[in-house]
Design a protein around this motif. Structure first.
Motif, PDB file in Angstrom:
ATOM      1  N   VAL A  11      -3.966  -0.150  -9.962  1.00  0.00           N
ATOM      2  CA  VAL A  11      -3.893  -0.092  -8.500  1.00  0.00           C
ATOM      3  C   VAL A  11      -2.563   0.499  -8.053  1.00  0.00           C
ATOM      4  O   VAL A  11      -1.567   0.453  -8.780  1.00  0.00           O
ATOM      5  CB  VAL A  11      -4.057  -1.500  -7.868  1.00  0.00           C
ATOM      6  CG1 VAL A  11      -5.395  -2.109  -8.252  1.00  0.00           C
ATOM      7  CG2 VAL A  11      -2.898  -2.423  -8.254  1.00  0.00           C
ATOM      8  N   ILE A  46      -2.093  -2.360  -2.760  1.00  0.00           N
ATOM      9  CA  ILE A  46      -2.770  -3.568  -3.240  1.00  0.00           C
ATOM     10  C   ILE A  46      -1.718  -4.539  -3.761  1.00  0.00           C
ATOM     11  O   ILE A  46      -1.225  -4.400  -4.881  1.00  0.00           O
ATOM     12  CB  ILE A  46      -3.796  -3.251  -4.352  1.00  0.00           C
ATOM     13  CG1 ILE A  46      -4.817  -2.211  -3.892  1.00  0.00           C
ATOM     14  CG2 ILE A  46      -4.487  -4.532  -4.818  1.00  0.00           C
ATOM     15  CD1 ILE A  46      -5.739  -2.687  -2.782  1.00  0.00           C
ATOM     16  N   ASP A  62      -6.178  -7.580  -0.293  1.00  0.00           N
ATOM     17  CA  ASP A  62      -5.956  -6.226   0.209  1.00  0.00           C
ATOM     18  C   ASP A  62      -7.135  -5.299  -0.067  1.00  0.00           C
ATOM     19  O   ASP A  62      -7.242  -4.224   0.540  1.00  0.00           O
ATOM     20  CB  ASP A  62      -4.679  -5.636  -0.403  1.00  0.00           C
ATOM     21  CG  ASP A  62      -3.420  -6.337   0.103  1.00  0.00           C
ATOM     22  OD1 ASP A  62      -3.428  -6.775   1.270  1.00  0.00           O
ATOM     23  OD2 ASP A  62      -2.456  -6.456  -0.673  1.00  0.00           O
ATOM     24  N   PHE A  63      -8.012  -5.691  -0.992  1.00  0.00           N
ATOM     25  CA  PHE A  63      -9.201  -4.867  -1.239  1.00  0.00           C
ATOM     26  C   PHE A  63     -10.141  -4.862  -0.034  1.00  0.00           C
ATOM     27  O   PHE A  63     -11.001  -3.988   0.088  1.00  0.00           O
ATOM     28  CB  PHE A  63      -9.965  -5.373  -2.473  1.00  0.00           C
ATOM     29  CG  PHE A  63      -9.346  -4.958  -3.778  1.00  0.00           C
ATOM     30  CD1 PHE A  63      -9.346  -3.632  -4.172  1.00  0.00           C
ATOM     31  CD2 PHE A  63      -8.772  -5.899  -4.622  1.00  0.00           C
ATOM     32  CE1 PHE A  63      -8.789  -3.241  -5.378  1.00  0.00           C
ATOM     33  CE2 PHE A  63      -8.205  -5.519  -5.830  1.00  0.00           C
ATOM     34  CZ  PHE A  63      -8.201  -4.182  -6.211  1.00  0.00           C
ATOM     35  N   ASN A 111      -8.264   0.990   1.682  1.00  0.00           N
ATOM     36  CA  ASN A 111      -7.898   0.833   0.266  1.00  0.00           C
ATOM     37  C   ASN A 111      -9.129   1.042  -0.617  1.00  0.00           C
ATOM     38  O   ASN A 111      -9.714   0.115  -1.156  1.00  0.00           O
ATOM     39  CB  ASN A 111      -7.298  -0.551   0.024  1.00  0.00           C
ATOM     40  CG  ASN A 111      -5.935  -0.722   0.658  1.00  0.00           C
ATOM     41  OD1 ASN A 111      -5.271   0.277   0.976  1.00  0.00           O
ATOM     42  ND2 ASN A 111      -5.506  -1.953   0.861  1.00  0.00           N
TER      43      ASN A 111
END
Length: 343
Positions: A122, A127, A132-133, A138
Motif C-alpha cells: 500500500v 492507507i 482508509d480502504f 483509495n
C-alpha cells in the motif's frame, strides 16, 4: 558377462526401492502414457517444483513428456476442464469450487502449491489503517473481481471491520502493470509477488500491509482440477496417483535442496533473464517460500478440512452461495495413496 538373479535384485534396489513396491507395477502399466495438461501461462518461483514434476518427475515414473498447454487465465483453465479439453489443469480453487457448486462434474485432486507468494503493498501516505480502504479515492488494483486474490482480500478486510463492497476496486491485469499503477499514484494498494514488493518499498513511502500466510492458517490458491468422469475412470487412477507422487516428491526435494530449486528456476522460470539470476538474489526467495510460507508441503497439503475452513471466506466474498459438497468435489484418495507409496 552373465548377470545373476542376485545382481538383478541389487540393480533394482539401486534404481530405487520404489520399483519393488506396489506402485512400480502400476507405473509400468502407464509406460509411455502422455498426459494432456493445462498450466498457467507463466512460471514464477512458487511454480518451480510443479514444473520440474511435470517435465522431469513424470518421466521418471515412466510417462512420456506431457502435452502441456499454457493458458493465461486460471478461470479459463477451469472452464476448459469443465468442457473436458484436458485431463488436468492447475486451476484457481475459487473458480473451480464455483463451477462445482453450480453443477459442473469436476474434482480437485491435489495442490499445485500452498498459500500464495503474493502480498498487498500500500501507499502508506494514503492507507494508514484498514479504515482508509473505505475512502473511494483509495483504489485497490486487482486482476479481476471474484478471483482468489479478491476472495483472499475480502476475508482480510472483513477481519479488520471493512466490507470489500465499501472499497473501490479497479481491474488491472499483470503484476507489473499493477505495480506501475501504484508507483504512479493511480491506486493505493496492489497485490504483487513478495520479491517485487521488496523493490517497491525502496521507492517511496510504501509498505507491505498483508502477508496472507500470516492471516490464514491455510490458504489454497491453485490445485489440480480434473473432469469428474476422468477421476472416476479406473484407467486414470494410476495417472492421478503418479501426478501427485511427482508433485510431492518435487515439493520435498525443493524444501531439502536449494540447488534443486535453483536449477529448476534457471531452467523453467518465465521471468526475464531467469537463467542469470544469482544465488544471492534467489536463495532468499527460496527460503521465504520453503521455510516461511510453506509453499511446498511435504505431505502435499491437500486435506478436505482445509477447504472447509475457507468456506465462510468464500461465502462472504460472494464466490459461492451455499454449502458445496466437499466429499464429492475434493478427492483426496490419490494424494493419500501417493503419500503411502512415498512413505
Amino acid at each position: 558377462m552373465r548377470t545373476t538373479r542376485r545382481q538383478l535384485f541389487q540393480l533394482a534396489a539401486g534404481a530405487g526401492a520404489g520399483l519393488a513396491l506396489p506402485y512400480g507395477s502400476g507405473a509400468f502399466a502407464q509406460a509411455g502414457r502422455q498426459l494432456k495438461l493445462e498450466i498457467q501461462g507463466f512460471s514464477l518461483a512458487i511454480h518451480i517444483p510443479e514444473v520440474i514434476a511435470l517435465r522431469e518427475g513424470l518421466r521418471e515414473l515412466g510417462y512420456a513428456e506431457p502435452k502441456i498447454d499454457r493458458i493465461e487465465s486460471m478461470q479459463v483453465i477451469t472452464q476448459s476442464i469443465v468442457a473436458g479439453s484436458a485431463e488436468a489443469g492447475d486451476a484457481d480453487v475459487v473458480s473451480a469450487m464455483r463451477a462445482s457448486e453450480v453443477g459442473a462434474n469436476v474434482k480437485l485432486i491435489g495442490l499445485v502449491y500452498n498459500s500464495t507468494s503474493q502480498v498487498f503493498v500500500v501507499n502508506a501516505d494514503m492507507i494508514k489503517s484498514y479504515a482508509d480502504f473505505k475512502e473511494q479515492s483509495n483504489a485497490i488494483a486487482l486482476n479481476s473481481r471474484g478471483d482468489f486474490i479478491y476472495v483472499l482480500l475480502s476475508g482480510v478486510l472483513a477481519q479488520n471491520g471493512v466490507d470489500i463492497d465499501d472499497t473501490t476496486i479497479v481491474e488491472i491485469g499483470g503484476s507489473g502493470s499493477r505495480m506501475r499503477a501504484l508507483l504512479g499514484g493511480r491506486v493505493a494498494a496492489v497485490p504483487v509477488h513478495f520479491d517485487q514488493a521488496a523493490s517497491i518499498v525502496k521507492q517511496g513511502n510504501y509498505k507491505v500491509l498483508i502477508e496472507p500466510w500470516k492471516t490464514y492458517k491455510h490458504w489454497l490458491s491453485e490445485a489440480w482440477l480434473v473432469p469428474g468422469a476422468w477421476a472416476d475412470d479406473k484407467n486414470n487412477e494410476r495417472a492421478a496417483i503418479d501426478l501427485n507422487k511427482a508433485m510431492i516428491k518435487s515439493f520435498r526435494q525443493a524444501n531439502a535442496d536449494y540447488e534443486y530449486f535453483a536449477r529448476g528456476f534457471r531452467k523453467y522460470a518465465t521471468v526475464p533473464k531467469a537463467a542469470d539470476v544469482t544465488d544471492s538474489e534467489l536463495k532468499p526467495v527460496w527460503e521465504k517460500l520453503s521455510k516461511e510460507i510453506n509453499a511446498w508441503p511435504n505431505d502435499g497439503g491437500f486435506k478436505r478440512e482445509y477447504f472447509k475452513e475457507l468456506l465462510p471466506v468464500y461465502r462472504k466474498a460472494g464466490a459461492i452461495k451455499g454449502e458445496p459438497d466437499l466429499n464429492r468435489f475434493i478427492e483426496t484418495r490419490f494424494v493419500d495413496q501417493a503419500l503411502q507409496e512415498l512413505g
